[in-house]
Design a protein around this motif. Structure first.
Motif, short mmCIF file in Angstrom:
data_model
loop_
_atom_site.label_atom_id
_atom_site.label_comp_id
_atom_site.label_asym_id
_atom_site.label_seq_id
_atom_site.Cartn_x
_atom_site.Cartn_y
_atom_site.Cartn_z
N UNK A 76 9.55 -4.97 1.21
CA UNK A 76 9.69 -4.08 0.04
C UNK A 76 9.94 -4.89 -1.22
N UNK A 77 10.72 -5.95 -1.12
CA UNK A 77 11.02 -6.76 -2.31
C UNK A 77 9.77 -7.49 -2.81
N UNK A 78 8.96 -7.99 -1.89
CA UNK A 78 7.72 -8.64 -2.30
C UNK A 78 6.77 -7.62 -2.91
N UNK A 79 6.69 -6.45 -2.30
CA UNK A 79 5.81 -5.40 -2.80
C UNK A 79 6.22 -4.95 -4.19
N UNK A 80 7.51 -4.88 -4.45
CA UNK A 80 7.99 -4.46 -5.77
C UNK A 80 7.55 -5.43 -6.85
N UNK A 97 0.83 -1.20 0.00
CA UNK A 97 0.00 0.00 0.00
C UNK A 97 0.87 1.26 0.00
N UNK A 98 1.93 1.24 0.78
CA UNK A 98 2.81 2.40 0.86
C UNK A 98 3.63 2.58 -0.41
N UNK A 99 3.75 1.54 -1.20
CA UNK A 99 4.44 1.64 -2.48
C UNK A 99 3.50 2.12 -3.59
N UNK A 100 2.25 1.65 -3.54
CA UNK A 100 1.32 1.98 -4.61
C UNK A 100 0.78 3.40 -4.53
N UNK A 101 0.54 3.89 -3.31
CA UNK A 101 -0.05 5.23 -3.16
C UNK A 101 0.79 6.32 -3.83
N UNK A 102 2.11 6.37 -3.63
CA UNK A 102 2.89 7.41 -4.30
C UNK A 102 2.89 7.27 -5.82
N UNK A 103 2.59 6.06 -6.31
CA UNK A 103 2.56 5.82 -7.76
C UNK A 103 1.20 6.19 -8.37
#
Length: 249
Positions: free
Chosen positions: A218-222, A21-27
């Motif tokens: 972070x690696x899984x999220x990527x 979620x923290x990775x997708x929101x800025x995108x």
């Protein structure tokens, strides 16, 4: 294409769902976050305020069709159309078959496997109708190796079922522009491994990992972010091993 991503298991501060979620929101992704922990609503509100996207959190047991329907209906009324679903919510089980009872089996299967079915069942019709969608579910190296450093046969079975279900579903919905894939991590530094992996516990986990370190959320999220993206449209029915070399092939 971004749109709205539904993420289950998004409340835990050290969890994969929260990291995604923290990775997708800025995108620029809009987010519908599901969790049994009521803190998920605060997580969504904070991400919305920080990144200027629409985000909603809902408390629900993912294996309860009525609760899931209510949550997804609320997302559909408040957010742009759903384009992606990432099934991350789950529980581990360190109990061997000789020690397990039926309640243990049913709890793990209900959360890990039935939950994936229920959420997919609710969200898939909209993806098919719109002719576009991405579904990613979290499997585990335990399904391939028959267990892991921490979890044993019941957990392995629940994650193996996710792989089989995802492959079958991938074939069913491929003509409708929807892809379905699985990420199978090994040891990731989250609390699902029986709590924090402390300095005392770490050597037992590292001994099995050729890369010599734990994986990160972070690696899984990527990898999940890539698989729900527009560029991954020719990938479906696949299992991606993210395991530090614990299983090759």
């Amino acid at each position: 294409m971004t749109g709205t991503a539904i993420i289950t298991g998004a409340a835990s501060e050290r969890g994969i769902g929260r990291a995604l979620a923290e990775r997708l929101a800025p995108a620029g992704w809009h987010l519908g976050l599901l969790d049994v922990d009521p803190a998920v609503t605060d997580v969504a509100a904070e991400l919305a305020a920080r990144h200027g996207v629409s985000a909603r959190g809902a408390t629900a047991d993912i294996a309860d069709p009525e609760a899931v329907d209510a949550a997804v209906s609320a997302f559909e009324s408040a957010l742009p159309p759903i384009t992606a679903l990432v099934n991350i919510a789950g529980v581990s089980s360190p109990v061997s078959l000789l020690e397990a009872d039926l309640a243990t089996w049913e709890r793990v299967m209900r959360i890990n496997t039935t939950g994936v079915f229920v959420v997919c069942k609710r969200i898939m019709p909209g993806l098919v109708e719109r002719g576009y969608g991405r579904v990613v579910s979290l499997g585990s190296t335990a399904a391939q190796n028959g267990g892991g450093t921490y979890s044993k046969s019941t957990y392995a079975a629940s994650k193996g079922a996710i792989e089989g279900f995802s492959r079958g579903l991938a074939l069913e919905v491929a003509p409708n522009g929807v892809t379905v894939n699985v990420i199978a991590p090994a040891t990731i530094d989250t609390d699902i491994m029986g709590g924090r992996i402390t300095d005392e516990r770490k050597p037992a986990f590292l001994a099995q990992l050729p890369v010599g370190r734990l994986g990160t959320t972070r690696e899984v999220a990527a990898l999940a972010e890539f698989l729900i993206g527009e560029d991954a449209g020719y990938i479906t029915g696949a299992t991606y091993n993210l395991n530090g070399g614990i299983r090759i092939g």
